[in-house]
Design a protein around this motif. Sequence first.
Motif, PDB file in Angstrom:
ATOM      1  N   LEU A 193       0.860  -1.171   0.000  1.00 27.77           N
ATOM      2  CA  LEU A 193       0.000   0.000   0.000  1.00 27.77           C
ATOM      3  C   LEU A 193       0.905   1.234   0.000  1.00 27.77           C
ATOM      4  O   LEU A 193       2.053   1.171   0.442  1.00 27.77           O
ATOM      5  N   VAL A 194       0.377   2.346  -0.476  1.00 27.62           N
ATOM      6  CA  VAL A 194       1.131   3.598  -0.528  1.00 27.62           C
ATOM      7  C   VAL A 194       0.501   4.572   0.457  1.00 27.62           C
ATOM      8  O   VAL A 194      -0.715   4.776   0.451  1.00 27.62           O
ATOM      9  N   LYS A 195       1.333   5.170   1.317  1.00 25.21           N
ATOM     10  CA  LYS A 195       0.864   6.008   2.424  1.00 25.21           C
ATOM     11  C   LYS A 195       0.541   7.441   2.028  1.00 25.21           C
ATOM     12  O   LYS A 195      -0.302   8.077   2.662  1.00 25.21           O
ATOM     13  N   ASN A 196       1.250   7.979   1.025  1.00 27.96           N
ATOM     14  CA  ASN A 196       1.040   9.378   0.647  1.00 27.96           C
ATOM     15  C   ASN A 196       1.456   9.569  -0.806  1.00 27.96           C
ATOM     16  O   ASN A 196       1.831   8.616  -1.477  1.00 27.96           O
ATOM     17  N   GLU A 197       1.385  10.802  -1.290  1.00 27.08           N
ATOM     18  CA  GLU A 197       1.658  11.073  -2.700  1.00 27.08           C
ATOM     19  C   GLU A 197       3.083  11.560  -2.955  1.00 27.08           C
ATOM     20  O   GLU A 197       3.376  12.096  -4.024  1.00 27.08           O
ATOM     21  N   LEU A 203      -7.557   3.989  -3.743  1.00 27.68           N
ATOM     22  CA  LEU A 203      -6.570   2.923  -3.596  1.00 27.68           C
ATOM     23  C   LEU A 203      -5.309   3.286  -4.381  1.00 27.68           C
ATOM     24  O   LEU A 203      -5.379   3.641  -5.562  1.00 27.68           O
ATOM     25  N   VAL A 204      -4.163   3.200  -3.711  1.00 28.72           N
ATOM     26  CA  VAL A 204      -2.867   3.408  -4.357  1.00 28.72           C
ATOM     27  C   VAL A 204      -1.952   2.291  -3.873  1.00 28.72           C
ATOM     28  O   VAL A 204      -1.757   2.130  -2.662  1.00 28.72           O
ATOM     29  N   VAL A 205      -1.441   1.495  -4.811  1.00 30.48           N
ATOM     30  CA  VAL A 205      -0.551   0.380  -4.475  1.00 30.48           C
ATOM     31  C   VAL A 205       0.726   0.483  -5.299  1.00 30.48           C
ATOM     32  O   VAL A 205       0.736   1.054  -6.393  1.00 30.48           O
ATOM     33  N   ASP A 230      -9.418   1.172 -14.172  1.00 27.51           N
ATOM     34  CA  ASP A 230      -8.926   2.438 -14.710  1.00 27.51           C
ATOM     35  C   ASP A 230      -7.926   2.998 -13.700  1.00 27.51           C
ATOM     36  O   ASP A 230      -8.269   3.174 -12.523  1.00 27.51           O
ATOM     37  N   LYS A 231      -6.685   3.250 -14.146  1.00 23.71           N
ATOM     38  CA  LYS A 231      -5.657   3.698 -13.210  1.00 23.71           C
ATOM     39  C   LYS A 231      -4.559   4.462 -13.947  1.00 23.71           C
ATOM     40  O   LYS A 231      -4.433   4.356 -15.169  1.00 23.71           O
ATOM     41  N   THR A 232      -3.784   5.215 -13.190  1.00 22.47           N
ATOM     42  CA  THR A 232      -2.557   5.811 -13.699  1.00 22.47           C
ATOM     43  C   THR A 232      -1.399   5.081 -13.050  1.00 22.47           C
ATOM     44  O   THR A 232      -1.403   4.869 -11.828  1.00 22.47           O
ATOM     45  N   ARG A 233      -0.419   4.687 -13.872  1.00 20.45           N
ATOM     46  CA  ARG A 233       0.772   4.019 -13.355  1.00 20.45           C
ATOM     47  C   ARG A 233       1.940   5.003 -13.399  1.00 20.45           C
ATOM     48  O   ARG A 233       2.220   5.612 -14.421  1.00 20.45           O
ATOM     49  N   TYR A 234       2.588   5.141 -12.262  1.00 22.25           N
ATOM     50  CA  TYR A 234       3.778   5.975 -12.126  1.00 22.25           C
ATOM     51  C   TYR A 234       4.986   5.054 -11.987  1.00 22.25           C
ATOM     52  O   TYR A 234       4.937   4.093 -11.215  1.00 22.25           O
ATOM     53  N   LEU A 235       6.056   5.344 -12.705  1.00 22.79           N
ATOM     54  CA  LEU A 235       7.295   4.578 -12.580  1.00 22.79           C
ATOM     55  C   LEU A 235       8.263   5.393 -11.729  1.00 22.79           C
ATOM     56  O   LEU A 235       8.613   6.526 -12.080  1.00 22.79           O
ATOM     57  N   VAL A 236       8.661   4.797 -10.604  1.00 23.20           N
ATOM     58  CA  VAL A 236       9.481   5.497  -9.628  1.00 23.20           C
ATOM     59  C   VAL A 236      10.727   4.670  -9.332  1.00 23.20           C
ATOM     60  O   VAL A 236      10.622   3.531  -8.865  1.00 23.20           O
ATOM     61  N   GLU A 237      11.904   5.244  -9.606  1.00 20.54           N
ATOM     62  CA  GLU A 237      13.151   4.550  -9.294  1.00 20.54           C
ATOM     63  C   GLU A 237      13.573   4.907  -7.871  1.00 20.54           C
ATOM     64  O   GLU A 237      13.526   6.075  -7.464  1.00 20.54           O
ATOM     65  N   TYR A 238      13.951   3.867  -7.124  1.00 20.63           N
ATOM     66  CA  TYR A 238      14.405   4.069  -5.749  1.00 20.63           C
ATOM     67  C   TYR A 238      15.462   3.026  -5.423  1.00 20.63           C
ATOM     68  O   TYR A 238      15.174   1.824  -5.458  1.00 20.63           O
ATOM     69  N   GLU A 239      16.666   3.485  -5.172  1.00 25.38           N
ATOM     70  CA  GLU A 239      17.783   2.625  -4.773  1.00 25.38           C
ATOM     71  C   GLU A 239      17.930   1.380  -5.653  1.00 25.38           C
ATOM     72  O   GLU A 239      18.014   0.254  -5.169  1.00 25.38           O
ATOM     73  N   GLY A 240      17.923   1.620  -6.960  1.00 21.29           N
ATOM     74  CA  GLY A 240      18.175   0.536  -7.901  1.00 21.29           C
ATOM     75  C   GLY A 240      16.972  -0.306  -8.278  1.00 21.29           C
ATOM     76  O   GLY A 240      17.104  -1.250  -9.063  1.00 21.29           O
ATOM     77  N   HIS A 241      15.813  -0.003  -7.742  1.00 21.11           N
ATOM     78  CA  HIS A 241      14.593  -0.731  -8.090  1.00 21.11           C
ATOM     79  C   HIS A 241      13.599   0.224  -8.747  1.00 21.11           C
ATOM     80  O   HIS A 241      13.589   1.411  -8.447  1.00 21.11           O
ATOM     81  N   ILE A 242      12.775  -0.321  -9.627  1.00 21.78           N
ATOM     82  CA  ILE A 242      11.692   0.448 -10.229  1.00 21.78           C
ATOM     83  C   ILE A 242      10.390   0.025  -9.559  1.00 21.78           C
ATOM     84  O   ILE A 242      10.003  -1.150  -9.613  1.00 21.78           O
ATOM     85  N   PHE A 243       9.737   0.962  -8.909  1.00 22.29           N
ATOM     86  CA  PHE A 243       8.426   0.722  -8.310  1.00 22.29           C
ATOM     87  C   PHE A 243       7.364   1.188  -9.294  1.00 22.29           C
ATOM     88  O   PHE A 243       7.450   2.295  -9.829  1.00 22.29           O
ATOM     89  N   GLU A 244       6.381   0.321  -9.551  1.00 19.84           N
ATOM     90  CA  GLU A 244       5.230   0.690 -10.359  1.00 19.84           C
ATOM     91  C   GLU A 244       4.117   1.047  -9.381  1.00 19.84           C
ATOM     92  O   GLU A 244       3.620   0.174  -8.664  1.00 19.84           O
ATOM     93  N   VAL A 245       3.763   2.323  -9.343  1.00 23.67           N
ATOM     94  CA  VAL A 245       2.757   2.802  -8.398  1.00 23.67           C
ATOM     95  C   VAL A 245       1.470   3.063  -9.165  1.00 23.67           C
ATOM     96  O   VAL A 245       1.451   3.855 -10.108  1.00 23.67           O
ATOM     97  N   ASP A 246       0.402   2.360  -8.779  1.00 22.45           N
ATOM     98  CA  ASP A 246      -0.888   2.487  -9.452  1.00 22.45           C
ATOM     99  C   ASP A 246      -1.868   3.268  -8.591  1.00 22.45           C
ATOM    100  O   ASP A 246      -2.155   2.879  -7.455  1.00 22.45           O
ATOM    101  N   GLU A 247      -2.373   4.360  -9.159  1.00 26.82           N
ATOM    102  CA  GLU A 247      -3.416   5.166  -8.523  1.00 26.82           C
ATOM    103  C   GLU A 247      -4.719   4.855  -9.253  1.00 26.82           C
ATOM    104  O   GLU A 247      -4.839   5.111 -10.450  1.00 26.82           O
TER     105      GLU A 247
END
Length: 156
Positions: free
Chosen positions: A10-14, A113-115, A88-105
């Motif tokens: 789960l994602v806590k904030n934006e 829901l944001v995961v 229906d969602k927007t996917r954000y690609l976020v790089e963090y310490e060598g990993h790519i997180f796919e964040v879906d809003e």
Amino acid sequence: MAQEIERKYLVKNEDFKAIAARQVRIIQGYLSSVPERTVRVRVKGDKGFLTIKGIGNESGASRYEWESEIPVAEAQDLLKICEPGVIDKTRYLVEYEGHIFEVDEFYQSNEGLVVAEVELQSEDQQVNKPSWLGEEVTGDARYYNSMLMKQPYTSW
């Protein structure tokens, strides 16, 4: 045969939005949503995809996945015959310490829901969690897109 290994949170904030490398709108539906073999149709930006996923292992972190790009017009046509409950969602690609997180809003019936998912090389691979990540929900079927179409987040 491709094996997908990922963890879901789960994602806590934006805060992730400020560091996202890119984002894309995704509309997806399911031709089959049975756990043993989900068949997903997706329009991702200006591209279409057909994806088949097998049932997850005991931890829920690993499962078979096959995906092929298809013409976007064909994907749009297939969405018309999918099971009820389009995602229906927007996917954000976020790089963090060598990993790519796919964040879906998520939107519509899954609004609020944001995961985030991160793909791994092995199930025991360690990942440093960014501050905006919350509780791990890997293996919790309620958060599978194929379940969110049947039991949307706003109905929990």
